[in-house]
Design an enzyme around this catalytic site. Structure first.
Site, PDB file in Angstrom:
ATOM      1  N   ASP A  37     -56.439   0.631 -22.662  1.00 21.68           N
ATOM      2  CA  ASP A  37     -57.184   1.043 -23.847  1.00 21.68           C
ATOM      3  C   ASP A  37     -56.685   2.383 -24.389  1.00 21.68           C
ATOM      4  OD1 ASP A  37     -59.129   0.607 -25.701  1.00 21.68           O
ATOM      5  OD2 ASP A  37     -60.814   0.665 -24.301  1.00 21.68           O
ATOM      6  N   ASP A  38     -56.286   2.405 -25.638  1.00 21.64           N
ATOM      7  CA  ASP A  38     -55.897   3.651 -26.329  1.00 21.64           C
ATOM      8  C   ASP A  38     -54.660   4.319 -25.743  1.00 21.64           C
ATOM      9  OD1 ASP A  38     -58.292   3.089 -27.594  1.00 21.64           O
ATOM     10  OD2 ASP A  38     -59.080   5.124 -27.511  1.00 21.64           O
ATOM     11  N   CYS A  76     -59.929  -0.758 -31.434  1.00 22.90           N
ATOM     12  CA  CYS A  76     -60.043  -1.717 -30.323  1.00 22.90           C
ATOM     13  C   CYS A  76     -60.282  -3.169 -30.736  1.00 22.90           C
ATOM     14  CB  CYS A  76     -61.178  -1.297 -29.378  1.00 22.90           C
ATOM     15  SG  CYS A  76     -61.023   0.360 -28.693  1.00 22.90           S
ATOM     16  N   HIS A 130     -63.103  -6.829 -26.920  1.00 22.27           N
ATOM     17  CA  HIS A 130     -63.808  -5.568 -27.095  1.00 22.27           C
ATOM     18  C   HIS A 130     -65.235  -5.701 -26.551  1.00 22.27           C
ATOM     19  CE1 HIS A 130     -64.879  -1.759 -28.677  1.00 22.27           C
ATOM     20  NE2 HIS A 130     -65.864  -2.257 -29.384  1.00 22.27           N
ATOM     21  N   ASP A 312     -53.543  -1.120 -26.597  1.00 24.87           N
ATOM     22  CA  ASP A 312     -54.087  -1.882 -27.741  1.00 24.87           C
ATOM     23  C   ASP A 312     -53.826  -1.202 -29.084  1.00 24.87           C
ATOM     24  OD1 ASP A 312     -56.019   0.111 -27.321  1.00 24.87           O
ATOM     25  OD2 ASP A 312     -57.732  -1.244 -27.550  1.00 24.87           O
ATOM     26  N   HIS A 313     -53.497   0.075 -29.067  1.00 20.53           N
ATOM     27  CA  HIS A 313     -53.049   0.824 -30.253  1.00 20.53           C
ATOM     28  C   HIS A 313     -52.652   2.199 -29.766  1.00 20.53           C
ATOM     29  CE1 HIS A 313     -56.917   2.697 -29.854  1.00 20.53           C
ATOM     30  NE2 HIS A 313     -57.483   1.490 -29.898  1.00 20.53           N
TER      31      HIS A 313
HETATM   32 CA   LIG Z   1     -58.587   0.843 -27.876  1.00 17.99          CA
END
Ligand SMILES: [Ca+2]
Length: 471
Positions: A37-38, A76, A130, A312-313
């Site tokens: 995540d992130d 997300c 998510h 995810d980004h």
């Molecule tokens: Ca994320």
């Protein structure tokens, strides 16, 4: 003699999985799907000077590291929904963290669902679809029961919620806090994910598996065991260059409001604490990935398991005064992506070709020899796993929605062009960056007459991309 012949045949079929898709009679490869995540590509294997990530680095040594991989939406739920359905955000209808794609696409077959339908055991540990703002958030509206045989979520223990830490904004932004936690890895959700994954691998039956691990760190709140904070002495962290002159930046380029006001108050001490907390999360997740890789090796599954690892980004760590995601700058759109697959030829190589998270679906389907749904927006990049420098996509796309303003960005190997349009379709901002000369996207060339032709050509790609995605 007979045994020898069978072995040769199996080896031959395994090699074929990369080129043509495995016949269903062959032993089917497992899939280990690791979402972080992130996570921006601040990893040792991407040449980052500060991040300590020995385990993700050794995964990169087994696979292909993609240096130009992009998310479709730098938030997300829209990003994950896109890559898990194989459709761009315009097709899924999920442009925020509250929309469940089943509302618009009740019959879509998700990536894990495809594997499940073909006899795989599909399990989700942690955050794949998510799920609320923290791992403790137990709302289930984003969950997708059709996708999984088993989906599990985890909570920090009482000990894991204690330790030294603080909110970096004096409480203005609830999420903006760190905790150098007491206890060990297993007192945190991500440590429990690795533990559960190993148990699941040890106890697997004869079914091939699609095992999805959704590590939550380095996402906020920045909680991790203290030992990972200790890896990054505050005085050793390099702050991003000063970015106060942003006069050529359209107003929509960054989300506004309370976030920017709070970030503007940061002292250098707070900036360093933010960076340390983010990197502590990166190294914490790296250690969990290492445990799972060790288990794959110990259980002799490494040669029969496809591994895909991605963020995810991306994320800004202070660049342009922004400490978050949700922009169309390279920092937020670009993601780490590593793929290792049985039989691939380019182990340990990198690829500078343009790929997108929406390409993961057709890639994994091809690697496993599964028939992909007719309607997918991505393209399998399996050929790049054998020949990572082959000619590939000409352009890739990322988008965001800010209220009624829509931002769309196209990235080619040299340029990034971003257009902001209001609800009537009028252009209210444009950005053009030449990555050959300006990898940090400092200088917006959109209104520079010398680049009018380039801008026109790139702008022409955006409506085409919109047509592909149904608008
Ligand atoms: Ca994320």
């Amino acid at each position: 003699m007979r045994q020898t012949i069978i072995l040769i045949l199996l080896t031959g079929l395994s090699a074929l999985t990369v080129n043509t898709g495995a016949p269903h009679t062959a032993r089917r490869p497992n899939a280990l799907f690791i979402a972080v995540d992130d996570l921006r590509p601040d990893l040792g294997c991407y040449g980052h000077p500060q991040a300590l990530t020995p385990n993700i680095d050794r995964l990169a040594a087994r696979g292909v590291r993609f240096d130009r991989a992009y998310c479709q939406y730098p938030v997300c739920n829209p990003s994950r929904t896109s890559l898990l359905t194989g459709l761009r955000p315009d097709h899924t209808g999920a442009l925020d963290n509250h929309t469940n794609f089943r509302a618009k696409l009740p019959d879509v077959v998700t990536l894990p669902q495809l594997f499940r339908q073909r006899g795989y055991f599909a399990a989700s540990l942690g955050k794949i679809f998510h799920r609320g703002l923290t791992m403790e958030d137990q709302r289930v509206e984003m969950d997708d029961r059709l996708s999984w045989d088993e989906a599990r979520y985890f909570k920090a223990t009482a000990l894991g919620n204690q330790g030294e830490g603080r909110n970096l904004t004096g409480g203005r932004l609830e999420w903006c806090r760190w905790l150098a936690a007491e206890g060990d890895d297993e007192d945190q959700p991500d440590g429990q994910i690795a533990q559960a994954a190993i148990k699941l691998l040890e106890q697997r039956g004869n079914q091939p598996f699609f095992l999805a691990l959704g590590f939550h760190k380095p996402h906020d709140p920045f909680n991790a065991p203290k030992k990972y904070f200790d890896l990054y002495p505050l005085d050793k962290l390099k702050l991003p260059p000063d970015t106060t002159d942003r006069s050529l930046e359209p107003p929509a380029a960054l989300p506004g409001g309370a976030f920017r006001e709070a970030f503007a108050r940061f002292t250098d001490q707070e900036r360093r604490e933010f960076m340390r907390a983010y990197y502590a999360g990166v190294s914490f997740t790296d250690a969990q990935v290492g445990k799972v890789l060790d288990a794959l090796d110990r259980l002799k599954l490494a040669d029969s398991t496809i591994i895909v690892f991605f963020g995810d980004h991306g994320y800004h760590l202070g660049e342009r005064g922004w400490w978050n995601k949700n922009t169309l700058f390279e920092l937020s759109a670009r993601v780490p992506l590593i793929v290792a697959a049985p039989g691939m030829k380019a182990r340990g190589k990198s690829s500078a070709r343009l790929v997108e998270l929406v390409d993961i679906y057709p890639t994994l389907a091809e690697l496993a020899g599964l028939p992909a749904p007719a309607r997918l927006d991505g393209r399998s990049f399996v050929p790049l796993l054998n020949a990572p420098h082959s000619a590939w996509k000409r352009a890739v796309f990322t988008q965001v929605q800010r209220g009624k303003t829509a931002g769309r960005s196209v990235r080619t190997e040299r340029w990034r062009y971003t257009e902001w349009r209001d609800e009537r379709g009028a252009v209210v901002g444009a950005e053009l960056y030449d990555h050959r000369a300006d990898a940090s996207e400092w200088k917006n060339l959109a209104n520079d007459a010398r680049h009018a032709t380039v801008r026109r050509k790139l702008a022409a790609l955006l409506p085409k991309a919109a047509a592909v995605t149904g608008k």
